[in-house]
Design an enzyme around this catalytic site. Structure first.
Site, short mmCIF file in Angstrom:
data_model
loop_
_atom_site.label_atom_id
_atom_site.label_comp_id
_atom_site.label_asym_id
_atom_site.label_seq_id
_atom_site.Cartn_x
_atom_site.Cartn_y
_atom_site.Cartn_z
N LYS A 47 -5.54 61.09 65.89
CA LYS A 47 -4.85 61.98 64.96
C LYS A 47 -5.58 62.00 63.61
O LYS A 47 -5.84 63.07 63.04
CB LYS A 47 -3.42 61.45 64.77
CG LYS A 47 -2.48 62.39 64.06
CD LYS A 47 -1.19 61.64 63.75
CE LYS A 47 0.03 62.38 64.13
NZ LYS A 47 1.27 61.67 63.78
N GLU A 162 13.58 61.58 52.04
CA GLU A 162 12.94 62.90 51.95
C GLU A 162 13.91 63.94 52.51
O GLU A 162 14.51 63.73 53.55
CB GLU A 162 11.65 62.86 52.78
CG GLU A 162 10.82 64.11 52.69
CD GLU A 162 10.58 64.54 51.27
OE1 GLU A 162 9.86 63.85 50.55
OE2 GLU A 162 11.13 65.60 50.86
N LEU A 164 12.98 67.30 52.93
CA LEU A 164 12.29 68.55 53.26
C LEU A 164 12.62 69.04 54.67
O LEU A 164 12.92 68.26 55.56
CB LEU A 164 10.77 68.41 53.07
CG LEU A 164 9.98 67.30 53.77
CD1 LEU A 164 9.69 67.64 55.20
CD2 LEU A 164 8.69 67.08 53.00
N ARG A 165 12.57 70.35 54.79
CA ARG A 165 12.81 71.00 56.09
C ARG A 165 11.48 71.37 56.71
O ARG A 165 10.58 71.81 55.99
CB ARG A 165 13.61 72.30 55.91
CG ARG A 165 15.01 72.12 55.42
CD ARG A 165 15.55 73.42 54.87
NE ARG A 165 14.83 73.84 53.67
CZ ARG A 165 15.04 74.96 53.01
NH1 ARG A 165 15.94 75.82 53.44
NH2 ARG A 165 14.34 75.25 51.92
N ASN A 219 22.47 64.87 56.10
CA ASN A 219 22.13 65.50 57.38
C ASN A 219 23.36 65.65 58.26
O ASN A 219 23.55 66.68 58.92
CB ASN A 219 21.05 64.69 58.11
CG ASN A 219 19.65 65.12 57.69
OD1 ASN A 219 19.49 65.92 56.77
ND2 ASN A 219 18.64 64.60 58.35
N LEU A 261 25.86 78.10 57.74
CA LEU A 261 27.07 78.64 58.36
C LEU A 261 26.70 79.70 59.38
O LEU A 261 27.49 80.59 59.66
CB LEU A 261 27.99 79.23 57.29
CG LEU A 261 28.94 78.27 56.57
CD1 LEU A 261 29.88 79.03 55.64
CD2 LEU A 261 29.77 77.44 57.56
N GLY A 264 25.35 79.81 66.34
CA GLY A 264 24.25 80.03 67.27
C GLY A 264 24.32 79.07 68.44
O GLY A 264 25.39 78.55 68.76
N CYS A 271 15.69 65.72 63.56
CA CYS A 271 16.48 65.09 62.49
C CYS A 271 17.97 65.09 62.80
O CYS A 271 18.57 64.03 62.98
CB CYS A 271 16.19 65.79 61.18
SG CYS A 271 14.44 65.72 60.77
N LYS A 331 13.52 75.77 65.68
CA LYS A 331 13.82 76.79 64.66
C LYS A 331 12.52 77.53 64.36
O LYS A 331 11.45 77.09 64.80
CB LYS A 331 14.42 76.15 63.41
CG LYS A 331 13.46 75.25 62.66
CD LYS A 331 14.07 74.81 61.34
CE LYS A 331 13.02 74.09 60.51
NZ LYS A 331 13.51 73.70 59.21
C1 UGA Z 1 16.77 68.90 58.31
C2 UGA Z 1 17.38 69.00 56.91
O1 UGA Z 1 17.70 70.36 56.61
C3 UGA Z 1 16.39 68.48 55.85
O2 UGA Z 1 17.01 68.49 54.58
C4 UGA Z 1 15.98 67.06 56.23
O3 UGA Z 1 15.02 66.55 55.31
C5 UGA Z 1 15.40 67.05 57.61
O4 UGA Z 1 16.38 67.56 58.54
C6 UGA Z 1 15.03 65.63 57.95
O5 UGA Z 1 15.92 64.80 58.04
O6 UGA Z 1 13.83 65.30 57.99
P1 UGA Z 1 15.02 70.37 59.73
O7 UGA Z 1 15.42 69.49 60.87
O8 UGA Z 1 13.60 70.63 59.47
O9 UGA Z 1 15.63 69.76 58.35
O10 UGA Z 1 15.69 71.79 59.99
P2 UGA Z 1 16.92 72.64 59.44
O11 UGA Z 1 16.40 73.82 58.75
O12 UGA Z 1 17.88 71.79 58.71
O13 UGA Z 1 17.58 73.11 60.82
C7 UGA Z 1 18.11 72.18 61.75
C8 UGA Z 1 18.73 72.88 62.93
O14 UGA Z 1 19.96 73.49 62.56
C9 UGA Z 1 17.88 73.98 63.55
O15 UGA Z 1 17.90 73.88 64.95
C10 UGA Z 1 18.55 75.26 63.08
O16 UGA Z 1 18.37 76.33 63.97
C11 UGA Z 1 20.00 74.82 63.05
N1 UGA Z 1 20.85 75.64 62.15
C12 UGA Z 1 20.62 75.65 60.82
C13 UGA Z 1 21.90 76.38 62.69
O17 UGA Z 1 22.14 76.38 63.91
N2 UGA Z 1 22.68 77.10 61.85
C14 UGA Z 1 22.49 77.14 60.51
O18 UGA Z 1 23.25 77.83 59.79
C15 UGA Z 1 21.42 76.40 59.98
#
Ligand code: UGA
Length: 443
Positions: A47, A162, A164-165, A219, A261, A264, A271, A331
């Site tokens: 890596k 952290e 971040l998404r 989370n 909200l 889906g 995470c 996602k």
């Molecule tokens: C998530 C958190 O949003 C971050 O703040 C955190 O840092 C990260 O986990 C982590 O712990 O490292 P992430 O897993 O990258 O980030 O993705 P999200 O954007 O939070 O989405 C998570 C899931 O929820 C996806 O499958 C998304 O499709 C789903 N989702 C999100 C829904 O089904 N509905 C929504 O309204 C929003």
């Protein structure tokens, strides 16, 4: 002169980030961009070699450019822990904490890093936990270092979760809603404040346990919001209401907020599923049964099965029916397939004997590691080709590429015009006007 220069630019720290995964690699590149001298270490030599050749281990918008800009200057990659630890002032631990079969987090990598630090510590170090960990892990890191240290050296342990998404990681790093630092000493607080001084965000200073808990609570709360709206979506289906309008109106209430909200097929990724489980586990261990979170998980699991059931209601027998699955990553804007809802959905369909055309803009390669091309599974890069001759299109991940699809053209090429919109992404009225049968989630 030297003094005023230092005042103007601030101290540049020598930082070692352990782990070149999503959090570690992004944090390394961003710390370097902030002006610190960073070495990112990972025990996976292959890596590290690839990153040094400019090939990133995952798809994340902007990461290639940011690494390219800083590599060889403020940013280096290495698989040699000992030297990197010895030369650094601050060590961020960003290794994986995958789920074990009982739901608890596997912290063996964290222990390993702590023991390696103990063997190589040569001067004061600040050791910062960045991985998502159960509360009280910082305490264990401290104990581990003390247990294995070869030399008696002062050190501090801190927590800096952290938030971040994936897909928006670089933006989230530079423009976070908050920075949380859990510390035990003024020295650690000062260093972390200096490291982040260029980032304009509310800084919340806590003890280490509180900082660790903030991450799990955040989370889990977001996952709860998603499962709540998914449960409401089920009621909308049963009652003939529209969940999109329900969440729109709910979200206008500032106390609720519109984010997370969207009903889906459920949440996925590396995470939420593991953190909800780990939070349930650690709560139980501490003496509290977090039943609310058990329901959150249950609703999320049911959501995927219900989606397939609804397709089945339309198509009756799924055996030999050809179904296009649009979107495989958990996602959009990532190629990450870990705990993606698509995996369970695909498995349900395969079990029923359906023929699947899988299509994703970024994660076909990752998906091929899980579902091999064969009699039942074919891969497509082009969504139009994926939909040709199909009895149903299942939209599982709301990539922008899919939103802009010409549905009229797609309908002409399908065997039976059925859309199962697992993210409520398509314009329902338009799809019906074009002659599609439409299955949404809660509308
Ligand atoms: C998530 C958190 O949003 C971050 O703040 C955190 O840092 C990260 O986990 C982590 O712990 O490292 P992430 O897993 O990258 O980030 O993705 P999200 O954007 O939070 O989405 C998570 C899931 O929820 C996806 O499958 C998304 O499709 C789903 N989702 C999100 C829904 O089904 N509905 C929504 O309204 C929003």
């Amino acid at each position: 002169m030297a003094k005023s220069e230092k005042k103007a630019t601030g101290k540049r720290y020598k930082i070692c980030v352990v782990g070149a995964g999503h959090v570690g690699l992004v944090a390394s590149a961003c710390f370097a961009e902030l002006g610190h001298k960073v070495v990112c270490v990972d025990n996976n030599k292959q890596k590290i070699n690839r990153i040094n050749k400019g090939r990133m281990p995952f798809y994340e918008p902007g990461i290639d450019e940011l690494v390219k800009k800083n590599i060889g200057k403020n940013l280096n990659f290495s698989s040699s822990f000992a030297g990197s630890i010895a030369r650094s002032e601050v060590i961020f631990i960003a290794v994986g904490t995958p789920p074990k079969s009982d739901g608890s987090a596997d912290l063996s990598s964290i222990e390993n890093v702590a023991a390696t630090i103990a063997r190589n510590i040569n001067s004061y170090k600040l050791i910062v936990g960045k991985s998502t960990v159960p509360v009280q892990t910082g305490q264990k890191i401290k104990e581990t270092i003390k247990r294995y240290e070869k030399k008696k050296v002062t050190f501090d342990v801190a927590s800096n979760p952290e938030f971040l998404r994936e897909g928006k990681a670089i933006y989230d790093f530079f423009y976070p809603d908050r920075i949380v630092i859990g510390i035990e000493s003024k020295r650690a607080e000062k260093i972390l404040k200096e490291i982040y001084r260029k980032i304009k965000a509310p800084l919340i200073v806590t003890d280490i346990n509180t900082a660790e808990l903030i991450k799990h609570a955040s989370n889990s709360f977001l996952a709860t919001k998603i499962s709540f709206i998914n449960a409401v979506a089920r009621i909308c289906d049963l009652a003939g209401a529209d969940v999109k309008k329900v969440s729109l109106a709910m979200g206008k209430d500032k106390r609720i907020g519109k984010e997370f909200l969207d009903a889906g097929v459920g949440y996925g990724g590396f995470c939420f599923p593991k953190d909800v489980e780990a939070f349930i586990y650690i709560s139980q261990k501490l003496g509290y049964s977090f039943d609310l979170l058990r329901q959150v998980k249950k609703i999320n699991d049911i959501q995927k099965a219900t989606f397939v059931e609804r397709v089945k209601e339309y198509l009756w027998i799924l055996k030999r029916k050809r179904i296009a699955i649009l979107g495989l990553s958990f996602k959009p804007d990532t190629d990450d397939m870990r705990f993606a809802p698509s995996i369970d959905i695909i498995n349900f369909f395969l079990k029923e004997g359906a023929m699947l055309n899988l299509c994703d803009p970024q994660s076909n390669l990752e998906a091929k590691k899980i579902f091999k091309t064969g009699r039942q599974v074919k891969y497509f890069r082009n969504p139009y080709r994926a939909c040709e001759g199909c009895d149903c299109i299942c939209l599982v991940t709301e990539w922008k590429e899919f939103k802009d699809l010409d549905l009229k053209k797609i309908k002409r090429s399908m065997k039976y015009p059925l859309i199962a919109d697992g993210r409520n992404m398509f314009d329902k009225d338009k799809a019906i006007k074009l002659g599609f049968e439409y299955i949404g989630v809660g509308r």
